[in-house]
Write a protein that holds these residues in place. Structure first.
Motif, short mmCIF file in Angstrom:
data_model
loop_
_atom_site.label_atom_id
_atom_site.label_comp_id
_atom_site.label_asym_id
_atom_site.label_seq_id
_atom_site.Cartn_x
_atom_site.Cartn_y
_atom_site.Cartn_z
N GLU A 32 -15.84 -0.19 31.71
CA GLU A 32 -15.60 -0.48 30.30
C GLU A 32 -14.69 0.57 29.68
O GLU A 32 -14.70 1.72 30.11
N ILE A 33 -13.96 0.13 28.65
CA ILE A 33 -13.24 1.09 27.82
C ILE A 33 -13.77 0.92 26.39
O ILE A 33 -13.81 -0.18 25.85
N LEU A 34 -14.23 2.04 25.82
CA LEU A 34 -14.85 2.01 24.49
C LEU A 34 -14.00 2.81 23.51
O LEU A 34 -13.32 3.78 23.89
N GLN A 35 -14.08 2.41 22.25
CA GLN A 35 -13.50 3.22 21.18
C GLN A 35 -14.66 3.82 20.39
O GLN A 35 -15.53 3.08 19.91
N VAL A 36 -14.66 5.14 20.31
CA VAL A 36 -15.78 5.83 19.66
C VAL A 36 -15.31 6.31 18.29
O VAL A 36 -14.66 7.36 18.17
N ASN A 37 -15.62 5.53 17.26
CA ASN A 37 -15.22 5.95 15.92
C ASN A 37 -16.18 7.00 15.40
O ASN A 37 -15.79 7.97 14.76
N ARG A 38 -17.45 6.78 15.67
CA ARG A 38 -18.48 7.78 15.36
C ARG A 38 -19.62 7.52 16.34
O ARG A 38 -20.17 6.42 16.39
N LEU A 39 -19.95 8.54 17.11
CA LEU A 39 -20.86 8.38 18.24
C LEU A 39 -22.18 7.71 17.87
O LEU A 39 -22.69 6.88 18.62
N THR A 40 -22.74 8.07 16.73
CA THR A 40 -24.09 7.60 16.41
C THR A 40 -24.13 6.25 15.68
O THR A 40 -25.18 5.63 15.60
N THR A 41 -22.98 5.83 15.16
CA THR A 41 -23.02 4.60 14.34
C THR A 41 -21.91 3.59 14.59
O THR A 41 -22.04 2.44 14.17
N ASP A 42 -20.83 3.98 15.24
CA ASP A 42 -19.68 3.08 15.27
C ASP A 42 -18.90 3.17 16.59
O ASP A 42 -17.99 3.99 16.73
N VAL A 43 -19.28 2.33 17.53
CA VAL A 43 -18.60 2.28 18.83
C VAL A 43 -18.23 0.83 19.11
O VAL A 43 -19.03 -0.07 18.87
N THR A 44 -17.00 0.59 19.58
CA THR A 44 -16.61 -0.79 19.89
C THR A 44 -16.11 -0.90 21.33
O THR A 44 -15.60 0.07 21.89
N LEU A 45 -16.26 -2.08 21.87
CA LEU A 45 -15.81 -2.36 23.24
C LEU A 45 -14.38 -2.88 23.18
O LEU A 45 -14.11 -3.91 22.56
N LEU A 46 -13.46 -2.19 23.83
CA LEU A 46 -12.07 -2.66 23.86
C LEU A 46 -11.80 -3.57 25.06
O LEU A 46 -10.98 -4.46 25.00
N GLY A 47 -12.50 -3.29 26.15
CA GLY A 47 -12.29 -4.09 27.35
C GLY A 47 -13.35 -3.80 28.38
O GLY A 47 -14.02 -2.77 28.34
N SER A 48 -13.51 -4.74 29.33
CA SER A 48 -14.51 -4.53 30.38
C SER A 48 -14.14 -5.40 31.58
O SER A 48 -13.23 -6.24 31.50
N THR A 49 -14.86 -5.25 32.67
CA THR A 49 -14.63 -6.13 33.80
C THR A 49 -15.22 -7.49 33.48
O THR A 49 -16.24 -7.58 32.79
N ILE A 50 -14.57 -8.55 34.00
CA ILE A 50 -15.12 -9.88 33.76
C ILE A 50 -15.92 -10.36 34.96
O ILE A 50 -16.48 -11.44 34.94
N ASP A 51 -15.94 -9.55 36.03
CA ASP A 51 -16.77 -9.92 37.20
C ASP A 51 -17.41 -8.67 37.78
O ASP A 51 -18.31 -8.10 37.18
N ASP A 52 -16.95 -8.22 38.95
CA ASP A 52 -17.57 -7.05 39.57
C ASP A 52 -17.23 -5.76 38.82
O ASP A 52 -16.15 -5.63 38.25
N ALA A 53 -18.15 -4.80 38.89
CA ALA A 53 -17.82 -3.45 38.42
C ALA A 53 -17.01 -2.78 39.53
O ALA A 53 -17.08 -3.18 40.70
#
Ligand code: KG4
Ligand code: ZN
Length: 384
Positions: free
Chosen positions: A169-190
């Motif tokens: 996964e690739i995450l965007q961490v706007n604020r560690l405790t309250t605001d994290v979003t997923l930008l992308g991930s695998t659609i099958d195997d890790a």
């Protein structure tokens, strides 16, 4: 916050095959005890959920005791307990969550049910990670760490690339405790899963990551051109008009391509010992490292991320580390690679995130929350 008044938090991790107990005071790591059931999965060539869950049960108390002894604290001393509530294997998570609830109830401590992926980012706040020298890319300038003064001490405009047997996964961490979003991930195997499957195809053993990494050192990464999943224009689109899978990965086609390659040698009657396994391993590893780093760096660039933290067991991979360092440096992105024992699943990361939640005044979870195998990344801690 002075160290003596910083929250003392126990973190419990049981989402896959590691039973982890970590103890953190604020940003100081006091203990990180991990028991792994990996050996018990070797003959199956992958993690068997039921075996992992039973092993967590057996290791729960001894590993907890080890962490308390190392930190020199008792359950009474704790300010809070944090536990991975998801995502992960249902049965494995349930053991950690049930055990954590029992401890919280018995010791009268607040309990936080936390997101495993965000906890991987949580190690970034630990003193030993923040002060670590960033990895240098060969021939490129070293990436610098720019620390923000508040609230977590994490670099500003932070992203996290998590690569393991369970996630990519690739995450965007706007604020560690309250605001994290997923930008992308695998659609099958890790990615780690792909390593394990390819290692099995090549008869190289389990877990696949370290053996393929070693085998690849003796091979030619250009010997075979294996596919970089979801890199075709129809998936990627453009920055202005992003395709559906611009920042996503897929490793199933790559795994199949390696299988076909081995089959072709077999069909041509090439004796097993003459199949160029080192070249196949090196070419496979190059495809994995290339597509992971290219897509991660693009996601960072397009989302204003100027510092990236790497996590997960595949962070141990030599080619992934060097190529990521090189491409981050070229793109002006700082890079933090925690020590491998803090990249693989552990309780310290859960404790580290827990301590940030306490310090941030986030309310604990109520005792009736359930393990959530599909917990989305936006759900950082379960609500009260
Ligand atoms: O984070 P982790 O301990 O647990 C899971 O979430 O699975 O990661 C384990 C994964 C396994 O798939 C293993 O093959 C992979 O990390 N791994 C590696 C290397 N060392 C471990 N993959 C590639 N290269 C390595 N050197
Ligand atoms: Zn993990």
């Amino acid at each position: 916050m002075p160290a003596s008044t910083a929250p003392l938090v126990l973190g419990i991790e049981s989402s896959c095959d590691e039973t982890g107990f970590g103890i953190v005071r604020g940003t100081e790591l006091l203990a990180n005890a991990v028991a792994s059931s990996m050996e018990e999965h070797v003959r199956f060539g992958g993690v068997i959920p039921e075996i992992a869950a039973r092993a967590h049960l057996e290791e729960f108390l001894p590993t907890l005791q080890q962490a308390l002894d190392t930190a020199g604290v008792t359950l009474d001393d704790l300010d809070a307990i944090a536990v991975t509530s998801g995502p992960g294997l249902a049965g494995a998570l349930m053991v950690g969550v049930a055990g954590a609830k029992a401890l919280a109830l018995a010791a009268g401590k607040p309990l936080y049910g936390l997101n495993h992926l965000v906890a991987h980012v949580g190690v970034g706040v630990l003193d030993e990670v923040r002060t670590a020298v960033p990895p240098a890319a060969s021939g490129a300038r070293p990436a610098g760490v720019v620390l923000s003064p508040e609230p977590t001490g994490l670099p500003e405009s932070l992203g996290a690339l998590l690569v393991s047997g369970g996630h990519t996964e690739i995450l965007q961490v706007n604020r560690l405790t309250t605001d994290v979003t997923l930008l992308g991930s695998t659609i099958d195997d890790a990615a780690g899963e792909a390593y394990d499957k390819v290692a099995r195809l090549l008869g190289a053993g389990y877990p696949g990551g370290p053996v393929i990494d070693r085998l690849a050192q003796q091979g030619d990464p250009k010997a075979f051109r294996f596919p970089r999943g979801l890199s075709a224009p129809k998936f990627v689109g453009s920055a202005e008009e992003p395709g559906k899978h611009r920042h996503n990965w897929s490793f199933s086609g790559l795994k199949t391509a390696v299988a076909r390659c081995v089959e072709q040698f077999e069909a041509a009657g090439v004796p097993e010992e003459q199949i160029p396994t080192a070249d196949i391993a090196a070419s496979f590893q190059e495809a994995v490292a290339d597509v992971i780093t290219a897509k991660a760096v693009r996601a960072c660039t397009e989302h204003g991320i100027t510092h990236l933290l790497l996590g997960g067991g595949v962070a141990a991979n030599s080619r992934l580390r060097s190529l990521l360092a090189e491409r981050c440096a070229d793109a002006g992105i700082g890079l933090t690679v925690p020590p491998v024992r803090l990249c693989t699943d552990n309780g310290a990361m859960v404790a580290a995130l827990g301590a940030q939640l306490v310090a941030d005044g986030v309310a604990p979870s109520s005792l009736d929350f359930a393990a959530d195998p599909g917990q989305p990344v936006e759900s950082i801690s379960l609500v009260a």
